[in-house]
Scaffold this active site. Sequence first.
Site, PDB file in Angstrom:
ATOM      1  N   LYS A  13       1.199  -1.122  -0.124  1.00 46.14           N
ATOM      2  CA  LYS A  13      -0.414   0.227  -0.126  1.00 46.14           C
ATOM      3  C   LYS A  13       1.043   1.344  -0.005  1.00 46.14           C
ATOM      4  CE  LYS A  13      -2.211  -1.257   3.798  1.00 46.14           C
ATOM      5  NZ  LYS A  13      -1.477  -2.170   4.009  1.00 46.14           N
ATOM      6  N   ARG A  88      -8.897   1.249   9.253  1.00 49.99           N
ATOM      7  CA  ARG A  88      -8.671  -0.094   9.623  1.00 49.99           C
ATOM      8  C   ARG A  88      -9.693  -0.672  10.493  1.00 49.99           C
ATOM      9  NH1 ARG A  88      -3.140   0.463   8.808  1.00 49.99           N
ATOM     10  NH2 ARG A  88      -1.717  -0.969   9.468  1.00 49.99           N
ATOM     11  N   ARG A 127      12.251  -5.829   5.059  1.00 50.84           N
ATOM     12  CA  ARG A 127      12.030  -4.529   4.655  1.00 50.84           C
ATOM     13  C   ARG A 127      13.326  -3.989   5.772  1.00 50.84           C
ATOM     14  NH1 ARG A 127       6.214  -1.391   4.918  1.00 50.84           N
ATOM     15  NH2 ARG A 127       6.709  -2.709   7.221  1.00 50.84           N
ATOM     16  N   ARG A 160      12.270  -1.222  11.190  1.00 55.53           N
ATOM     17  CA  ARG A 160      11.214  -1.148  11.502  1.00 55.53           C
ATOM     18  C   ARG A 160      10.630  -2.083  13.275  1.00 55.53           C
ATOM     19  NH1 ARG A 160       6.365   0.801   8.585  1.00 55.53           N
ATOM     20  NH2 ARG A 160       4.784  -0.457   9.697  1.00 55.53           N
TER      21      ARG A 160
HETATM   22  P1  ADP Z   1       1.598  -1.387   7.805  1.00 57.17           P
HETATM   23  O1  ADP Z   1       0.028  -1.355   7.552  1.00 57.17           O
HETATM   24  O2  ADP Z   1       2.472  -2.102   7.054  1.00 57.17           O
HETATM   25  O3  ADP Z   1       0.662  -2.308   8.999  1.00 57.17           O
HETATM   26  P2  ADP Z   1       0.979   1.091   9.055  1.00 57.17           P
HETATM   27  O4  ADP Z   1       2.742   1.709   8.715  1.00 57.17           O
HETATM   28  O5  ADP Z   1       0.083   1.455   8.423  1.00 57.17           O
HETATM   29  O6  ADP Z   1       1.805  -0.204   8.732  1.00 57.17           O
HETATM   30  O7  ADP Z   1       0.999   1.160  10.564  1.00 57.17           O
HETATM   31  C1  ADP Z   1       2.273   0.894  11.703  1.00 57.17           C
HETATM   32  C2  ADP Z   1       1.382   1.102  12.893  1.00 57.17           C
HETATM   33  O8  ADP Z   1       0.257   2.222  13.289  1.00 57.17           O
HETATM   34  C3  ADP Z   1      -0.175  -0.193  12.959  1.00 57.17           C
HETATM   35  O9  ADP Z   1       0.449  -1.501  12.971  1.00 57.17           O
HETATM   36  C4  ADP Z   1      -0.993   0.822  13.726  1.00 57.17           C
HETATM   37  O10 ADP Z   1      -0.488   0.140  15.278  1.00 57.17           O
HETATM   38  C5  ADP Z   1      -0.671   1.945  13.901  1.00 57.17           C
HETATM   39  N1  ADP Z   1      -2.047   2.647  13.079  1.00 57.17           N
HETATM   40  C6  ADP Z   1      -1.688   2.775  11.761  1.00 57.17           C
HETATM   41  N2  ADP Z   1      -2.620   3.343  10.993  1.00 57.17           N
HETATM   42  C7  ADP Z   1      -3.985   2.657  12.193  1.00 57.17           C
HETATM   43  C8  ADP Z   1      -4.975   2.954  12.632  1.00 57.17           C
HETATM   44  N3  ADP Z   1      -6.418   3.578  10.830  1.00 57.17           N
HETATM   45  N4  ADP Z   1      -6.610   2.404  13.433  1.00 57.17           N
HETATM   46  C9  ADP Z   1      -4.948   2.232  13.870  1.00 57.17           C
HETATM   47  N5  ADP Z   1      -3.600   2.293  13.968  1.00 57.17           N
HETATM   48  C10 ADP Z   1      -3.133   2.431  13.357  1.00 57.17           C
END
Ligand code: ADP
Length: 225
Positions: A13, A88, A127, A160
């Site tokens: 994404k 999400r 990654r 990360r």
């Molecule tokens: P990925 O999609 O690779 O898991 P992201 O960079 O989108 O990683 O998100 C990393 C972390 O940030 C998630 O595991 C969560 O803890 C938090 N996060 C991101 N977006 C949301 C969201 N919409 N709602 C709740 N937590 C979020």
Amino acid sequence: MRIVLLGPPGAGKGTQAQILSKDLNTPHISTGDMLREALKAATPLGLKAKKYMEKGALVPDKVVIALVSERLSKPDAMKGFILDGFPRTPEQAASLDQSLEKLCMPLDLVLYLKASLEVVIRRLSGRRVCSQCGKNYHLTNFKPTVDGICDNCGGKLFQRPDDKEETIENRLKVYERQTAPLIEYYKNKKSLYEVSGDKEAKLLNLDLMDLFKKKGLLSLRYERN
Ligand code: ADP
């Protein structure tokens, strides 16, 4: 263009959002990036989010919804946006619907990047990210010229904390439980398009451009370029 990118962690994404944002000159709104920035700057929001992010759990809806509402009200988002990592949960999706309805800005598309478990685990565990500019690399698929150093800015690469194996497992479970139901939600609203997140990034980007053209979402100016 107003787009939501949906799919499991590691489906690509962020990568697609970055390419599309440049090509379409549309802001990329990533809740993950916004939360990581808040964490780095040790703001109250960052400190609140830290414990959830480290475990691979979701930050509470209220916090993330407020963050996105504020971002969407900025002038640059009026011409369009690419939402990556939001919504999400069903609560977040309902709140987004409400906000966009108020602003008379319906979504054009929800792109579901469907990816196999094997591919996402391989991508996430390999990654590496630049500590300065945030560019992504991969230990085998996309190596920097010099080991551990960013080609772009010379910054140090790191893993990360939530890309460690134990945390990846939890993120995937959380995705299945809390985010995957949104596929059905957007299918019912007829805004969902499924594409293959297993594909190599450039090929997937070409598929997306074809889809936008078919749907008449690209401006004439862009198509001529
Ligand atoms: P990925 O999609 O690779 O898991 P992201 O960079 O989108 O990683 O998100 C990393 C972390 O940030 C998630 O595991 C969560 O803890 C938090 N996060 C991101 N977006 C949301 C969201 N919409 N709602 C709740 N937590 C979020």
